[in-house]
Design a protein around this motif. Structure first.
Motif, short mmCIF file in Angstrom:
data_model
loop_
_atom_site.label_atom_id
_atom_site.label_comp_id
_atom_site.label_asym_id
_atom_site.label_seq_id
_atom_site.Cartn_x
_atom_site.Cartn_y
_atom_site.Cartn_z
N GLY A 81 33.91 -70.19 -31.51
CA GLY A 81 33.46 -69.22 -32.49
C GLY A 81 32.02 -68.78 -32.25
N ALA A 82 31.16 -69.73 -31.91
CA ALA A 82 29.77 -69.40 -31.60
C ALA A 82 29.70 -68.48 -30.38
CB ALA A 82 28.96 -70.68 -31.36
N ILE A 83 30.51 -68.76 -29.39
CA ILE A 83 30.56 -67.90 -28.21
C ILE A 83 31.07 -66.51 -28.58
CG2 ILE A 83 31.68 -67.56 -25.97
CD1 ILE A 83 31.60 -70.67 -25.71
N GLY A 84 32.12 -66.47 -29.41
CA GLY A 84 32.67 -65.19 -29.85
C GLY A 84 31.69 -64.39 -30.68
N GLY A 85 30.95 -65.07 -31.54
CA GLY A 85 29.94 -64.41 -32.36
C GLY A 85 28.84 -63.79 -31.52
N ASN A 86 28.38 -64.51 -30.53
CA ASN A 86 27.34 -63.99 -29.65
C ASN A 86 27.87 -62.87 -28.76
OD1 ASN A 86 24.70 -65.45 -29.99
ND2 ASN A 86 26.11 -67.16 -29.90
N ALA A 87 29.14 -62.98 -28.37
CA ALA A 87 29.74 -61.94 -27.52
C ALA A 87 29.87 -60.62 -28.27
CB ALA A 87 31.10 -62.39 -27.01
N VAL A 88 30.32 -60.67 -29.51
CA VAL A 88 30.45 -59.42 -30.28
C VAL A 88 29.09 -58.81 -30.56
CG1 VAL A 88 30.47 -60.31 -32.67
CG2 VAL A 88 31.82 -58.31 -32.09
N ALA A 89 28.08 -59.63 -30.75
CA ALA A 89 26.73 -59.10 -30.99
C ALA A 89 26.17 -58.44 -29.74
CB ALA A 89 25.81 -60.22 -31.44
N ARG A 90 26.49 -59.00 -28.57
CA ARG A 90 26.02 -58.39 -27.32
C ARG A 90 26.75 -57.08 -27.04
NH1 ARG A 90 26.02 -63.76 -24.26
NH2 ARG A 90 23.99 -64.58 -24.84
N SER A 91 28.00 -56.99 -27.48
CA SER A 91 28.78 -55.79 -27.20
C SER A 91 28.32 -54.60 -28.04
CB SER A 91 30.26 -56.04 -27.42
OG SER A 91 30.53 -56.18 -28.80
N SER A 92 27.75 -54.87 -29.20
CA SER A 92 27.28 -53.80 -30.07
C SER A 92 25.99 -54.26 -30.75
CB SER A 92 28.33 -53.45 -31.11
OG SER A 92 27.82 -52.51 -32.02
N LYS A 93 24.90 -53.62 -30.46
CA LYS A 93 23.61 -54.01 -31.05
C LYS A 93 23.60 -53.80 -32.56
CE LYS A 93 21.81 -55.56 -27.43
NZ LYS A 93 21.68 -56.99 -27.31
N ASN A 94 24.51 -52.97 -33.08
CA ASN A 94 24.59 -52.77 -34.53
C ASN A 94 25.11 -54.01 -35.24
OD1 ASN A 94 23.70 -50.12 -34.34
ND2 ASN A 94 25.77 -49.32 -34.14
N LEU A 95 25.76 -54.91 -34.52
CA LEU A 95 26.34 -56.10 -35.11
C LEU A 95 25.50 -57.35 -34.86
CD1 LEU A 95 30.08 -55.50 -34.12
CD2 LEU A 95 28.94 -54.96 -36.28
N ASP A 96 24.31 -57.19 -34.34
CA ASP A 96 23.47 -58.33 -33.96
C ASP A 96 22.74 -58.91 -35.16
OD1 ASP A 96 22.20 -60.21 -32.44
OD2 ASP A 96 20.82 -58.80 -31.47
N LEU A 97 22.90 -60.20 -35.38
CA LEU A 97 22.19 -60.93 -36.44
C LEU A 97 21.05 -61.77 -35.88
CD1 LEU A 97 25.32 -62.26 -38.36
CD2 LEU A 97 23.80 -60.43 -39.11
#
Length: 98
Positions: A14-30
């Motif tokens: 999940g941590a890997i998935g969370g970081n992957a989605v954030a890298r794919s879209s800067k709008n989703l970066d926390l």
């Protein structure tokens, strides 16, 4: 495999998935820590929910046997739910804060 092992596999995925989605879209970066925490929580909790809904993911864990297919299934479920939770938290944060 034990329940603790299942949760750890799902949380790491999940941590890997969370970081992957954030890298794919800067709008989703926390931020790195936010992505990791929301992904790990989403992966651990979501993976357990998927395991209860899809018995094949929990089958080997219940029998106590190590099965690589089950581990990969748990990792996939944890990664996907971690990405979804990270994206959802990011969208909610942006709506509330601006």
């Amino acid at each position: 495999m034990s329940v603790l092992t299942d949760i750890l596999v799902q949380a790491v995925a999940g941590a890997i998935g969370g970081n992957a989605v954030a890298r794919s879209s800067k709008n989703l970066d926390l931020g790195p820590l936010g992505n990791t925490i929301s992904g790990a929580l989403g992966g651990g909790l979501g993976g357990q929910l998927l395991g209860s809904l899809i018995p094949a993911l929990a089958g080997a864990a219940a029998s106590g046997n190590f099965d690589i297919a089950t581990v990969l299934g748990q990792a996939a479920g944890g990664g996907v739910t971690g990405a979804i939770v990270t994206a959802a938290v990011s969208m909610i944060k942006k709506r509330l804060i601006g």
